[in-house]
Design a protein around this motif. Sequence first.
Motif, PDB file in Angstrom:
ATOM      1  N   UNK A  48      -2.366  -2.688  -3.748  1.00  0.00           N
ATOM      2  CA  UNK A  48      -3.203  -1.593  -4.250  1.00  0.00           C
ATOM      3  C   UNK A  48      -3.545  -0.619  -3.126  1.00  0.00           C
ATOM      4  N   UNK A  50      -1.743  -0.018  -0.521  1.00  0.00           N
ATOM      5  CA  UNK A  50      -0.509   0.733  -0.265  1.00  0.00           C
ATOM      6  C   UNK A  50      -0.295   1.835  -1.292  1.00  0.00           C
ATOM      7  N   UNK A  51      -0.576   1.522  -2.550  1.00  0.00           N
ATOM      8  CA  UNK A  51      -0.434   2.538  -3.603  1.00  0.00           C
ATOM      9  C   UNK A  51      -1.404   3.692  -3.361  1.00  0.00           C
ATOM     10  N   UNK A  52      -2.614   3.332  -2.945  1.00  0.00           N
ATOM     11  CA  UNK A  52      -3.612   4.379  -2.681  1.00  0.00           C
ATOM     12  C   UNK A  52      -3.175   5.261  -1.510  1.00  0.00           C
ATOM     13  N   UNK A  54      -0.087   5.849  -0.557  1.00  0.00           N
ATOM     14  CA  UNK A  54       1.000   6.700  -1.054  1.00  0.00           C
ATOM     15  C   UNK A  54       0.462   7.843  -1.898  1.00  0.00           C
ATOM     16  N   UNK A  55      -0.538   7.534  -2.697  1.00  0.00           N
ATOM     17  CA  UNK A  55      -1.144   8.557  -3.551  1.00  0.00           C
ATOM     18  C   UNK A  55      -1.830   9.624  -2.690  1.00  0.00           C
ATOM     19  N   UNK A  57      -1.163  10.517   0.421  1.00  0.00           N
ATOM     20  CA  UNK A  57      -0.207  11.356   1.135  1.00  0.00           C
ATOM     21  C   UNK A  57       0.896  11.900   0.245  1.00  0.00           C
ATOM     22  N   UNK A  58       0.852  11.511  -1.034  1.00  0.00           N
ATOM     23  CA  UNK A  58       1.865  11.988  -1.983  1.00  0.00           C
ATOM     24  C   UNK A  58       3.271  11.741  -1.439  1.00  0.00           C
ATOM     25  N   UNK A  59       3.456  10.528  -0.951  1.00  0.00           N
ATOM     26  CA  UNK A  59       4.745  10.195  -0.356  1.00  0.00           C
ATOM     27  C   UNK A  59       5.047   8.716  -0.586  1.00  0.00           C
ATOM     28  N   UNK A  60       6.243   8.452  -1.062  1.00  0.00           N
ATOM     29  CA  UNK A  60       6.646   7.089  -1.357  1.00  0.00           C
ATOM     30  C   UNK A  60       7.158   6.395  -0.096  1.00  0.00           C
TER      31      UNK A  60
END
Lengths: 105, 535
Positions: A48, A50-52, A54-55, A57-60
């Motif tokens: 979670x 990590x998902x946050x 990524x969210x 920085x808008x980068x996968x």
Amino acid sequence: MKAPRTEILEYVLRTIEDLSQDWDYTREVGPQTLLFRELGMESLDVVVLGTAIQEHYQFQMPFAELLADVGQRASHDLSISELVDFVDLHLNANVPTAGTGIGHG
Amino acid sequence: MSVKTLLIGLDGATFDVLDPLMDQGVMPFLKSFLAKGARARLRTIVPPLTPPAWTSLMTGRTPGQHGVFDFFRMEPGAGHHIRFFNSNDVQCDTIWSLASGQGLRVTSLNYPAMFPAPKVSGHVVPGWIPWKQLRLACWPDGLLDRLKGVPGFNQRELAMDIKLEEKATEGCSNREEYGPWIELHIRREQNWFEILKYLVREDPSELTAVLFDGVDKLQHLCWRFLRPEDATPLTSDWEFEVRELCLKYFRRLDGLLEQMCELVGPRATVLMASDHGFGPTRDIFHINAWLEQHGYLAWAGDAASRDTEGAVLGVGQVARHTFLMDWSRTKAFATTPTSNGIRIAINHDGNSPGIAPSEYPAFRQRLADELRDFRDPKNGERVVTEVWTRDEVFSGPHSEAGPDLTLILRDGGLVSILPSPHVLSSRPSVGGAHRPLGVFAANGPGIKTSDAGELSILDIAPTVLHSLGLPVPKEMQGAVAERIYDPQFLELHPVRRAAAPSPYRQRTENNGSAAAPMEDEEVVLDRLRELGYIE
């Protein structure tokens, strides 16, 4: 969205400090703090987080591979600093998803 | 502002359980609710599984259209990595985004596939989030701090607390652990209700929704106590005590339903729905063992003889499957035991393992035929009653993310992905498993007393939008459940079909969806173990 490592570190530390107020965690959180052993995170907590990230920085980024790497380490753990290194590497260098760029400890 | 529509999710609810409970006086409010309003059986999608089914309910679209197929998602590429699902997998508008986009406020509590939370006007507390991360998951910022003032608020019990739940469920064959586990779910539902009550009173939304997931969990683990006629008669004091605790859960749930309806008042539309039904399960079909025996799968090294640590279906092996299979010799495999899906390895570039693309149709057909032909050696019965191809059940722009074949087993159960010397075995005791027919119930303005027969889960999103006075996007595959309404009411409030208000845009735009990572997720696996997917 690219960001310097210092800013990434600041963001991750601030996020974890915010979260830890709900955990009754009283010790200081710093770059060398270990996510599993010291903060008591479980795997899904890191998923979670990590998902946050990524969210934010808008980068996968290949968190699955990072965590697979952690699973193969002798320590089975990850410091905040190493997490920041991982984000920095992928966010700022456009590293392809194969390979995490983080060596085994 | 007041609540216009209250959507109550009852995860896994089935009339096979609810009707007897109503007859026995355990759920008197639900009985009166159904007597005054509309009821229907609610047919879910394939597979009848929590993440894709709730996503279908929220979008009015099938998995091939919305993009969610399982708890887990296979990452593209040769690494065979699997990650946990999240809201970025949802590739179309939801009732939340549509209502919010048209100026209404929405409150969504405990629904899956809601993290990262959509930035709607209103509130989102996603389900399936570990308690330590709940602050990250709530929308808007600061919501969690407000909720901490709600009477009885308990963050650990509200969201996932693996240690707490593990303590309650670990070795549930241990009789003493059933009681605390059921009581935990009673408290958790109360916790969600108190949050809903607080938000309805202090900061209401036109569309307010809450999901109670304890129904599903109790039915997985306690089916034999809830419906002993499907298993063996209860005889011991302990068995009757567990049954009584299950009834206590449903009695309390009934009380919460009543309080919620009182809270929103008679001018609100109240819709209740489940994501799938439930029934008994007895079999364990070791799908990867079957594939190995038929030459389609090869285990790596000593994987076939490794200790599976008491697991039955192999949820605990999901993330490890990357290392368990010999990919160079594997043509077909099941990666998760949750969706009963089989994937076929295709050699797209001419240099990879798997079958040639030109062989795919014939290979898939042969595999499906052989699976249908598999019979129980004890009585000759077919074990696999349906084999759906991706084209048949997952048509749409995102079908490629779904499995190539999806199996329906004779007892509605789930496959095991573990290595096993046996292809078919029996569960230690009767458990509960998902079924296609769930429940629907409704009351409110214009809704007449009726048994509407069977509706589709795809009809819920259009019906929710209609109850809010909003048009139904043409892209939705379901339709407003018009037969639950008085015809005169429909004349005054006709169903409006409209194009989607705006083209759906993912929140993460610069490099595709922000995928959640997946690894050796013991935590997720423990959670799923608790759900009864494994013993």
